[in-house]
Design an enzyme around this catalytic site. Structure first.
Site, short mmCIF file in Angstrom:
data_model
loop_
_atom_site.label_atom_id
_atom_site.label_comp_id
_atom_site.label_asym_id
_atom_site.label_seq_id
_atom_site.Cartn_x
_atom_site.Cartn_y
_atom_site.Cartn_z
N GLY A 122 15.41 -12.88 9.78
CA GLY A 122 14.32 -12.05 9.30
C GLY A 122 13.01 -12.79 9.15
N ARG A 152 0.86 -1.19 0.00
CA ARG A 152 0.00 0.00 0.00
C ARG A 152 0.89 1.23 0.00
NH1 ARG A 152 -5.33 -1.51 1.93
NH2 ARG A 152 -5.65 -3.41 0.77
N GLU A 182 23.18 -5.81 3.54
CA GLU A 182 23.53 -6.95 2.68
C GLU A 182 23.19 -6.65 1.22
OE1 GLU A 182 22.83 -10.51 5.83
OE2 GLU A 182 21.39 -10.35 4.23
N HIS A 188 18.46 -5.84 3.44
CA HIS A 188 18.98 -6.37 2.18
C HIS A 188 18.24 -5.64 1.05
CE1 HIS A 188 20.45 -10.22 -0.07
NE2 HIS A 188 20.33 -9.21 -0.91
N HIS A 223 19.99 -17.32 7.43
CA HIS A 223 19.02 -17.77 6.44
C HIS A 223 18.20 -18.92 7.02
CE1 HIS A 223 17.50 -17.06 2.35
NE2 HIS A 223 16.94 -18.22 2.57
C1 LIG Z 1 21.65 -13.20 2.65
C2 LIG Z 1 20.42 -13.74 3.21
O1 LIG Z 1 20.29 -14.91 3.48
C3 LIG Z 1 19.31 -12.82 3.50
O2 LIG Z 1 19.53 -11.53 3.16
C4 LIG Z 1 18.10 -13.31 2.84
O3 LIG Z 1 18.40 -13.46 1.49
C5 LIG Z 1 16.95 -12.36 3.03
O4 LIG Z 1 16.52 -11.89 1.82
P1 LIG Z 1 14.98 -11.97 1.47
O5 LIG Z 1 14.27 -11.39 2.64
O6 LIG Z 1 14.88 -11.17 0.23
O7 LIG Z 1 14.63 -13.41 1.27
N1 LIG Z 2 21.50 -12.83 6.35
C1 LIG Z 2 20.32 -13.57 6.59
C2 LIG Z 2 19.21 -12.66 6.93
O1 LIG Z 2 19.40 -11.46 7.03
C3 LIG Z 2 17.88 -13.16 7.17
O2 LIG Z 2 17.56 -14.33 6.51
P1 LIG Z 2 16.10 -14.95 6.80
O3 LIG Z 2 15.99 -15.16 8.30
O4 LIG Z 2 15.10 -13.93 6.33
O5 LIG Z 2 16.08 -16.23 6.04
#
Ligand SMILES: CC(=O)[C@@H](O)[C@H](O)COP(=O)(O)O
Ligand SMILES: NCC(=O)COP(=O)(O)O
Length: 250
Positions: free
Chosen positions: A227, A22, A78, A47, A204
Protein backbone atom coordinates in the site's frame (compact mmCIF):
# COMPACT_ATOMS: atom_id res chain seq x y z
CA UNK A 1 11.73 -25.38 -12.22
CA UNK A 2 9.86 -22.08 -12.49
CA UNK A 3 9.11 -20.09 -9.33
CA UNK A 4 5.56 -20.04 -7.99
CA UNK A 5 3.50 -17.08 -9.13
CA UNK A 6 3.12 -14.35 -6.49
CA UNK A 7 -0.08 -12.31 -6.50
CA UNK A 8 -0.03 -8.54 -6.00
CA UNK A 9 -2.81 -7.18 -3.80
CA UNK A 10 -2.94 -3.39 -3.74
CA UNK A 11 -3.79 -1.84 -0.37
CA UNK A 12 -5.84 1.30 -1.01
CA UNK A 13 -5.78 2.63 2.57
CA UNK A 14 -3.71 5.65 1.65
CA UNK A 15 -6.06 6.74 -1.12
CA UNK A 16 -8.82 6.87 1.49
CA UNK A 17 -6.54 8.76 3.87
CA UNK A 18 -6.21 11.64 1.38
CA UNK A 19 -9.92 11.46 0.46
CA UNK A 20 -10.87 11.78 4.13
CA UNK A 21 -9.27 15.19 4.51
CA UNK A 22 -12.19 16.78 2.60
CA UNK A 23 -15.85 15.93 2.02
CA UNK A 24 -15.55 15.83 -1.78
CA UNK A 25 -15.08 12.12 -2.42
CA UNK A 26 -11.76 12.60 -4.19
CA UNK A 27 -9.49 10.80 -4.74
CA UNK A 28 -11.97 7.97 -5.26
CA UNK A 29 -11.03 4.70 -3.59
CA UNK A 30 -13.11 2.61 -6.00
CA UNK A 31 -11.61 4.42 -9.01
CA UNK A 32 -8.13 3.73 -7.67
CA UNK A 33 -8.97 0.06 -7.20
CA UNK A 34 -10.48 -0.13 -10.70
CA UNK A 35 -7.36 1.34 -12.31
CA UNK A 36 -5.12 -1.06 -10.34
CA UNK A 37 -7.22 -4.07 -11.34
CA UNK A 38 -7.28 -2.94 -14.97
CA UNK A 39 -3.47 -2.73 -14.86
CA UNK A 40 -3.22 -6.34 -13.69
CA UNK A 41 -3.28 -6.27 -9.88
CA UNK A 42 -4.47 -9.63 -8.60
CA UNK A 43 -6.44 -8.24 -5.72
CA UNK A 44 -7.35 -5.37 -3.42
CA UNK A 45 -6.49 -5.10 0.28
CA UNK A 46 -8.17 -2.88 2.86
CA UNK A 47 -7.49 -2.41 6.54
CA UNK A 48 -10.59 -0.70 7.99
CA UNK A 49 -9.21 0.45 11.31
CA UNK A 50 -11.66 1.09 14.16
CA UNK A 51 -10.77 4.80 14.13
CA UNK A 52 -11.91 4.96 10.45
CA UNK A 53 -8.96 7.19 9.60
CA UNK A 54 -8.55 5.75 6.14
CA UNK A 55 -10.65 2.96 4.60
CA UNK A 56 -14.08 3.06 6.24
CA UNK A 57 -16.81 0.44 6.50
CA UNK A 58 -18.70 1.98 3.57
CA UNK A 59 -15.55 1.70 1.43
CA UNK A 60 -15.30 -1.99 2.28
CA UNK A 61 -18.82 -2.53 0.93
CA UNK A 62 -18.25 -0.38 -2.20
CA UNK A 63 -15.03 -2.21 -2.99
CA UNK A 64 -16.84 -5.50 -2.45
CA UNK A 65 -19.44 -4.44 -5.03
CA UNK A 66 -16.60 -3.53 -7.39
CA UNK A 67 -14.88 -6.87 -6.90
CA UNK A 68 -18.08 -8.72 -7.76
CA UNK A 69 -17.41 -7.56 -11.32
CA UNK A 70 -13.86 -8.99 -11.15
CA UNK A 71 -14.52 -12.63 -10.13
CA UNK A 72 -10.95 -13.74 -10.81
CA UNK A 73 -9.47 -11.17 -8.36
CA UNK A 74 -9.14 -11.45 -4.60
CA UNK A 75 -10.49 -9.29 -1.81
CA UNK A 76 -8.32 -9.24 1.32
CA UNK A 77 -9.71 -7.52 4.40
CA UNK A 78 -7.30 -6.96 7.28
CA UNK A 79 -7.87 -6.05 10.88
CA UNK A 80 -8.17 -7.18 14.46
CA UNK A 81 -10.84 -9.86 15.00
CA UNK A 82 -11.25 -8.68 18.60
CA UNK A 83 -12.14 -5.15 17.43
CA UNK A 84 -14.20 -4.52 14.30
CA UNK A 85 -13.00 -7.04 11.70
CA UNK A 86 -15.51 -9.83 12.24
CA UNK A 87 -18.44 -7.41 12.39
CA UNK A 88 -17.33 -6.00 9.02
CA UNK A 89 -16.88 -9.53 7.64
CA UNK A 90 -20.36 -10.60 8.77
CA UNK A 91 -21.85 -7.54 7.02
CA UNK A 92 -19.84 -8.23 3.85
CA UNK A 93 -21.14 -11.79 3.83
CA UNK A 94 -24.73 -10.70 4.55
CA UNK A 95 -24.61 -8.37 1.54
CA UNK A 96 -23.48 -11.22 -0.72
CA UNK A 97 -20.11 -9.56 -1.38
CA UNK A 98 -16.85 -11.42 -1.96
CA UNK A 99 -15.06 -12.50 1.22
CA UNK A 100 -11.96 -14.28 -0.01
CA UNK A 101 -9.40 -13.64 2.71
CA UNK A 102 -9.40 -12.15 6.20
CA UNK A 103 -5.98 -11.24 7.56
CA UNK A 104 -5.97 -11.05 11.35
CA UNK A 105 -3.62 -8.36 12.69
CA UNK A 106 -3.05 -7.84 16.45
CA UNK A 107 -3.17 -4.03 16.34
CA UNK A 108 -4.36 -1.94 19.24
CA UNK A 109 -7.18 0.58 18.79
CA UNK A 110 -5.77 3.68 17.09
CA UNK A 111 -2.42 2.04 16.37
CA UNK A 112 -0.11 4.20 14.21
CA UNK A 113 0.57 1.29 11.87
CA UNK A 114 0.93 -2.49 12.24
CA UNK A 115 4.23 -3.38 13.88
CA UNK A 116 4.08 -6.96 15.18
CA UNK A 117 2.45 -10.32 14.65
CA UNK A 118 0.49 -12.73 16.81
CA UNK A 119 2.37 -14.56 19.54
CA UNK A 120 2.03 -18.21 20.50
CA UNK A 121 1.17 -19.81 22.81
CA UNK A 122 -0.32 -16.68 24.44
CA UNK A 123 -2.78 -15.83 21.62
CA UNK A 124 -3.76 -19.42 20.76
CA UNK A 125 -6.89 -19.95 22.84
CA UNK A 126 -8.59 -16.69 21.91
CA UNK A 127 -7.74 -17.01 18.22
CA UNK A 128 -9.27 -20.44 17.69
CA UNK A 129 -12.96 -19.43 17.88
CA UNK A 130 -12.55 -16.31 15.74
CA UNK A 131 -10.63 -18.25 13.09
CA UNK A 132 -13.38 -20.85 13.11
CA UNK A 133 -16.03 -18.15 12.67
CA UNK A 134 -14.14 -16.49 9.81
CA UNK A 135 -13.73 -19.82 8.03
CA UNK A 136 -17.43 -20.58 8.57
CA UNK A 137 -18.18 -17.29 6.79
CA UNK A 138 -16.26 -18.71 3.84
CA UNK A 139 -13.05 -16.73 4.22
CA UNK A 140 -9.50 -17.97 4.08
CA UNK A 141 -7.73 -16.85 7.27
CA UNK A 142 -4.23 -15.45 7.25
CA UNK A 143 -2.42 -14.52 10.48
CA UNK A 144 -0.02 -11.56 10.51
CA UNK A 145 3.18 -13.01 11.96
CA UNK A 146 6.74 -12.03 12.76
CA UNK A 147 9.26 -14.13 10.80
CA UNK A 148 9.82 -16.69 13.54
CA UNK A 149 10.06 -20.25 12.19
CA UNK A 150 9.21 -21.74 15.59
CA UNK A 151 5.81 -19.98 15.59
CA UNK A 152 4.52 -21.46 12.34
CA UNK A 153 3.38 -24.84 13.63
CA UNK A 154 1.30 -23.05 16.28
CA UNK A 155 -0.30 -20.82 13.62
CA UNK A 156 -1.31 -23.97 11.76
CA UNK A 157 -2.57 -25.64 14.93
CA UNK A 158 -5.05 -22.82 15.68
CA UNK A 159 -6.65 -23.29 12.26
CA UNK A 160 -5.06 -20.64 10.04
CA UNK A 161 -4.80 -21.23 6.29
CA UNK A 162 -1.93 -18.83 5.72
CA UNK A 163 0.45 -16.51 7.51
CA UNK A 164 1.33 -13.01 6.37
CA UNK A 165 4.98 -12.38 7.21
CA UNK A 166 5.45 -8.86 8.62
CA UNK A 167 8.16 -7.45 6.36
CA UNK A 168 9.01 -4.09 7.95
CA UNK A 169 12.25 -5.43 9.56
CA UNK A 170 13.35 -6.70 6.14
CA UNK A 171 12.46 -3.40 4.46
CA UNK A 172 14.29 -1.43 7.16
CA UNK A 173 17.42 -3.54 6.60
CA UNK A 174 17.40 -3.14 2.84
CA UNK A 175 20.11 -0.45 2.74
CA UNK A 176 22.20 -2.00 5.52
CA UNK A 177 24.62 -4.86 6.02
CA UNK A 178 21.77 -6.77 7.70
CA UNK A 179 19.90 -7.32 4.45
CA UNK A 180 21.07 -10.88 3.79
CA UNK A 181 20.58 -11.94 7.40
CA UNK A 182 17.03 -10.60 7.29
CA UNK A 183 16.32 -12.39 4.03
CA UNK A 184 17.52 -15.61 5.61
CA UNK A 185 15.11 -15.08 8.55
CA UNK A 186 12.19 -14.73 6.16
CA UNK A 187 13.35 -17.64 4.01
CA UNK A 188 13.46 -19.89 7.09
CA UNK A 189 10.09 -18.66 8.41
CA UNK A 190 8.40 -19.20 5.05
CA UNK A 191 9.89 -22.67 4.72
CA UNK A 192 8.68 -23.55 8.22
CA UNK A 193 5.19 -22.34 7.28
CA UNK A 194 5.18 -24.32 4.04
CA UNK A 195 6.44 -27.41 5.88
CA UNK A 196 3.38 -27.44 8.16
CA UNK A 197 0.96 -26.81 5.30
CA UNK A 198 0.41 -23.06 5.60
CA UNK A 199 0.30 -20.70 2.66
CA UNK A 200 2.62 -17.70 2.82
CA UNK A 201 1.73 -14.05 2.27
CA UNK A 202 3.90 -11.05 3.04
CA UNK A 203 3.52 -7.35 3.54
CA UNK A 204 4.48 -4.07 5.13
CA UNK A 205 6.85 -1.53 3.61
CA UNK A 206 7.54 -3.61 0.54
CA UNK A 207 8.49 -1.40 -2.38
CA UNK A 208 9.97 -1.46 -5.88
CA UNK A 209 13.52 -1.75 -4.50
CA UNK A 210 13.08 -4.55 -1.99
CA UNK A 211 10.26 -6.61 -3.54
CA UNK A 212 12.17 -8.52 -6.21
CA UNK A 213 14.84 -9.97 -3.91
CA UNK A 214 12.15 -10.94 -1.41
CA UNK A 215 9.99 -12.96 -3.78
CA UNK A 216 13.04 -14.54 -5.45
CA UNK A 217 14.61 -15.59 -2.12
CA UNK A 218 11.66 -16.43 0.12
CA UNK A 219 10.00 -19.67 -1.00
CA UNK A 220 6.35 -20.00 -1.91
CA UNK A 221 5.14 -16.42 -1.44
CA UNK A 222 1.54 -16.65 -2.64
CA UNK A 223 0.66 -12.97 -2.21
CA UNK A 224 2.18 -9.63 -1.30
CA UNK A 225 -0.07 -6.79 -0.15
CA UNK A 226 1.45 -3.39 -0.79
CA UNK A 227 0.00 0.00 0.00
CA UNK A 228 2.10 2.84 1.30
CA UNK A 229 4.99 2.75 -1.18
CA UNK A 230 2.81 1.76 -4.12
CA UNK A 231 0.36 4.61 -3.62
CA UNK A 232 3.30 7.01 -3.12
CA UNK A 233 4.72 5.84 -6.45
CA UNK A 234 1.31 6.23 -8.06
CA UNK A 235 1.27 9.91 -7.11
CA UNK A 236 4.21 10.31 -9.47
CA UNK A 237 3.63 7.62 -12.07
CA UNK A 238 -0.12 7.00 -12.06
CA UNK A 239 -1.84 3.83 -10.88
CA UNK A 240 -1.49 1.82 -14.09
CA UNK A 241 2.23 2.40 -14.67
CA UNK A 242 2.91 1.81 -10.98
CA UNK A 243 1.08 -1.51 -10.82
CA UNK A 244 2.86 -2.66 -13.96
CA UNK A 245 6.20 -1.67 -12.40
CA UNK A 246 5.47 -3.71 -9.24
CA UNK A 247 4.35 -6.69 -11.31
CA UNK A 248 7.59 -6.45 -13.28
CA UNK A 249 9.58 -6.62 -10.02
CA UNK A 250 8.05 -10.03 -9.34
C1 LIG B 1 -1.03 -5.42 8.29
C2 LIG B 1 -0.26 -4.41 7.59
O1 LIG B 1 0.95 -4.41 7.58
C3 LIG B 1 -0.98 -3.37 6.84
O2 LIG B 1 -2.33 -3.43 6.92
C4 LIG B 1 -0.52 -2.05 7.29
O3 LIG B 1 -0.69 -2.01 8.67
C5 LIG B 1 -1.28 -0.95 6.62
O4 LIG B 1 -1.95 -0.20 7.55
P1 LIG B 1 -1.79 1.37 7.53
O5 LIG B 1 -2.04 1.79 6.13
O6 LIG B 1 -2.82 1.83 8.49
O7 LIG B 1 -0.39 1.69 7.96
N1 LIG C 1 -0.60 -6.21 4.68
C1 LIG C 1 0.29 -5.16 4.34
C2 LIG C 1 -0.41 -4.14 3.55
O1 LIG C 1 -1.57 -4.30 3.23
C3 LIG C 1 0.27 -2.94 3.11
O2 LIG C 1 1.30 -2.52 3.93
P1 LIG C 1 2.11 -1.21 3.45
O3 LIG C 1 2.64 -1.50 2.06
O4 LIG C 1 1.12 -0.08 3.42
O5 LIG C 1 3.20 -1.05 4.46
Amino acid sequence: MSRQHTALSVNVNKVALVRNTRHLGIPSVTRAATLCLQAGAHGITVHPRPDQRHVRTGDVFELGELLKAWPDREYNIEGNPFHNLLEVARDVKARGLPLHQLTFVPDSQGQFTSDHGWAFPSDAQRLMPVIAEARALGARVSLFMDPEPAQMAAAKAVGADRVELYTEPYAAAWHTAERDAQLERYRAAAQAALDVGLGVNAGHDLNRDNLGAFVRTVPGVAEVSIGHALIADALEMGYAETVRAYLACM
